[in-house]
Design a protein around this motif. Structure first.
Motif, short mmCIF file in Angstrom:
data_model
loop_
_atom_site.label_atom_id
_atom_site.label_comp_id
_atom_site.label_asym_id
_atom_site.label_seq_id
_atom_site.Cartn_x
_atom_site.Cartn_y
_atom_site.Cartn_z
N GLY A 124 38.06 59.91 61.73
CA GLY A 124 37.87 59.88 60.30
C GLY A 124 39.13 60.15 59.50
N LEU A 125 40.27 60.25 60.16
CA LEU A 125 41.54 60.53 59.49
C LEU A 125 42.24 59.22 59.09
N ALA A 126 43.23 59.32 58.23
CA ALA A 126 44.02 58.15 57.81
C ALA A 126 45.25 57.97 58.69
N THR A 127 45.24 58.62 59.83
CA THR A 127 46.34 58.54 60.78
C THR A 127 45.79 58.18 62.15
N ALA A 128 46.68 57.75 63.04
CA ALA A 128 46.29 57.52 64.43
C ALA A 128 47.48 57.80 65.33
N ALA A 129 47.17 58.17 66.57
CA ALA A 129 48.19 58.46 67.57
C ALA A 129 48.38 57.25 68.48
N PHE A 130 49.64 56.92 68.74
CA PHE A 130 49.98 55.75 69.58
C PHE A 130 50.90 56.18 70.72
N ARG A 131 50.70 55.52 71.87
CA ARG A 131 51.55 55.80 73.03
C ARG A 131 51.77 54.53 73.84
N ASN A 132 52.96 54.42 74.39
CA ASN A 132 53.35 53.33 75.29
C ASN A 132 53.58 53.96 76.66
N PRO A 133 52.56 53.97 77.54
CA PRO A 133 52.65 54.72 78.79
C PRO A 133 53.61 54.10 79.79
N ASN A 134 54.22 54.94 80.60
CA ASN A 134 55.20 54.48 81.58
C ASN A 134 54.51 54.29 82.93
N ASN A 135 53.62 53.31 82.98
CA ASN A 135 52.94 52.95 84.22
C ASN A 135 52.76 51.44 84.23
N ALA A 136 53.34 50.77 85.22
CA ALA A 136 53.35 49.31 85.24
C ALA A 136 51.94 48.73 85.30
N ALA A 137 51.05 49.35 86.09
CA ALA A 137 49.69 48.83 86.23
C ALA A 137 48.95 48.89 84.91
N THR A 138 49.11 49.99 84.19
CA THR A 138 48.40 50.13 82.91
C THR A 138 48.99 49.24 81.84
N LEU A 139 50.31 49.07 81.81
CA LEU A 139 50.89 48.13 80.85
C LEU A 139 50.39 46.71 81.11
N SER A 140 50.22 46.37 82.39
CA SER A 140 49.65 45.06 82.73
C SER A 140 48.20 44.97 82.28
N LEU A 141 47.46 46.06 82.44
CA LEU A 141 46.06 46.10 82.00
C LEU A 141 45.95 45.83 80.50
N ILE A 142 46.80 46.48 79.71
CA ILE A 142 46.76 46.30 78.26
C ILE A 142 47.11 44.86 77.89
N ARG A 143 48.14 44.33 78.52
CA ARG A 143 48.54 42.94 78.23
C ARG A 143 47.45 41.96 78.64
N GLU A 144 46.87 42.14 79.81
CA GLU A 144 45.82 41.24 80.31
C GLU A 144 44.59 41.30 79.41
N ALA A 145 44.25 42.51 78.95
CA ALA A 145 43.08 42.66 78.09
C ALA A 145 43.33 42.07 76.71
N GLY A 146 44.60 42.02 76.29
CA GLY A 146 44.95 41.44 74.99
C GLY A 146 44.55 42.31 73.82
N THR A 147 44.47 43.63 74.06
CA THR A 147 44.05 44.54 72.99
C THR A 147 44.61 45.92 73.26
N PRO A 148 44.90 46.70 72.22
CA PRO A 148 45.24 48.11 72.47
C PRO A 148 44.03 48.83 73.05
N ILE A 149 44.28 49.87 73.83
CA ILE A 149 43.23 50.57 74.55
C ILE A 149 43.25 52.05 74.19
N VAL A 150 42.12 52.57 73.72
CA VAL A 150 42.04 54.02 73.52
C VAL A 150 42.05 54.68 74.89
N GLY A 151 42.55 55.90 74.95
CA GLY A 151 42.66 56.52 76.26
C GLY A 151 42.70 58.03 76.24
N PRO A 152 41.59 58.71 75.92
CA PRO A 152 41.56 60.15 76.15
C PRO A 152 41.56 60.42 77.65
#
Length: 339
Positions: free
Chosen positions: A110-138
């Motif tokens: 509900g805030l006007a801000t958001a937290a963003f991260r670019n993780p240093n894991n090749a498999a997950t970066l590939s997952l994000i690119r393949e999915a074609g969307t940013p991914i929430v990740g608690p």
């Protein structure tokens, strides 16, 4: 549902689940995250349900490139761009002001801000690119419990509750990313991690506030992990603050009528007489290995031996030690062993 386990070579299949609105846990260099399409409100709501997480606790948005951040956030400051160049991909999460209605309230708390991260894991970066969307990740665990550092930890908490897990082995850092708030007048660390205040200050050339780690029970946190008791096992953790306190702490533990847990470096475990009723878990040699092993140790005593009380070693709150002690204090509910 059946929770499928995917290897990095099977990332395309995991990405299809994300595209279909399903939940897939993923590895990072810090801990495992619970992934869902950040633009799919129904999928994001399922993240809260699977974790049992309060919906006022915002989610970190994981991206594969800066262009994705710029789709949602207001223009990035010079400081933000310097930090991105210095630390991404890596264990630094940054909070930015959002464009109007850029992300759903379910993502932002509900805030006007958001937290963003670019993780240093090749498999997950590939997952994000393949999915074609940013991914929430608690963190991919039951809310409030120790964060998972292996796929097996994720299965323990969420088997049958999520569609899949991308398994890339144990994580390297072991404590969650540094969260830096860049949405206000002065940068502020809301959660310490492997990227330290001094490293950030060296890049941006200005002071960073560092005493912003807690919120009250009724406040809306701006970042994950700011609730008072967090990362907590079922057992009660007692923090042993000083090396010279260990003989007394172990003597006290030896007088208890139940099995006790002891989490400490090899130097402490080998230089002290460990009572027969105490099970040992090594934190390795230093704060780096201790940070990597902390959550694994807490989970070990929860899931394998059902220990009710744990003595755990403290470190100086400098550098990575600030992150370690932040997590340990919250795991213990600020409970310290007193001589």
């Amino acid at each position: 549902m059946e929770t499928k386990v995917f290897k990095p070579a099977e990332v395309a299949a995991a990405a299809k689940l994300i595209q279909a609105g399903e939940l897939v846990a993923f590895p990072t260099e810090t801990v495992y995250g619970l992934g869902a399409d950040a633009t799919n409100v129904t999928a994001v709501k399922q993240v809260y349900q699977a974790k049992g997480r309060p919906s006022d606790n915002p989610l970190i948005v994981h991206v594969a490139d800066v262009a994705t951040v710029e789709r949602f956030a207001k223009p990035l400051s010079i400081a933000a761009k310097k930090l991105i160049k210095a630390f991404w991909p890596g264990p630094l999460t940054m909070i930015f002001n959002l464009k109007p209605a850029a992300l759903a309230p379910e993502v932002t708390g509900g805030l006007a801000t958001a937290a963003f991260r670019n993780p240093n894991n090749a498999a997950t970066l590939s997952l994000i690119r393949e999915a074609g969307t940013p991914i929430v990740g608690p963190s991919a665990n039951t809310s409030g419990k120790p964060s998972p550092t292996t796929a097996q930890h994720v299965l323990h908490d969420l088997d049958g509750k999520i569609a899949g897990i991308l398994d890339d082995g144990a994580t390297q850092v072991g404590v969650e990313s540094t969260v830096l708030d860049l949405s206000g007048k002065q940068p502020a660390i809301l959660r310490p991690g492997a990227v330290t205040a001094s490293e950030i200050e060296a890049v941006i050339g200005e002071k960073v506030m560092t005493e912003q780690h807690h919120v009250g029970a009724t406040e809306v946190p701006k970042a994950p992990g700011m609730k008072y008791k967090h990362y907590a096992p079922d057992a009660q953790v007692y923090i042993v603050d000083h090396l010279e306190d260990w003989p007394a702490a172990l003597a006290w533990a030896g007088k208890q009528s139940v099995q006790m847990g002891v989490m400490a470096t090899d130097a402490i475990l080998t230089s002290n007489q460990i009572p027969a009723n105490c099970e040992q878990f090594s934190l390795g040699d230093d704060v780096q290995s201790a940070s990597r092993e902390l959550f694994a140790g807490l989970r070990h005593f929860d899931t394998e031996t059902k220990i009710k009380d744990i003595l755990c070693q403290a470190f100086d709150s400098t550098g990575l030690g600030a992150a370690y002690m932040n997590r340990l204090n919250k795991s213990a509910g600020q409970t310290h062993f007193r001589v």
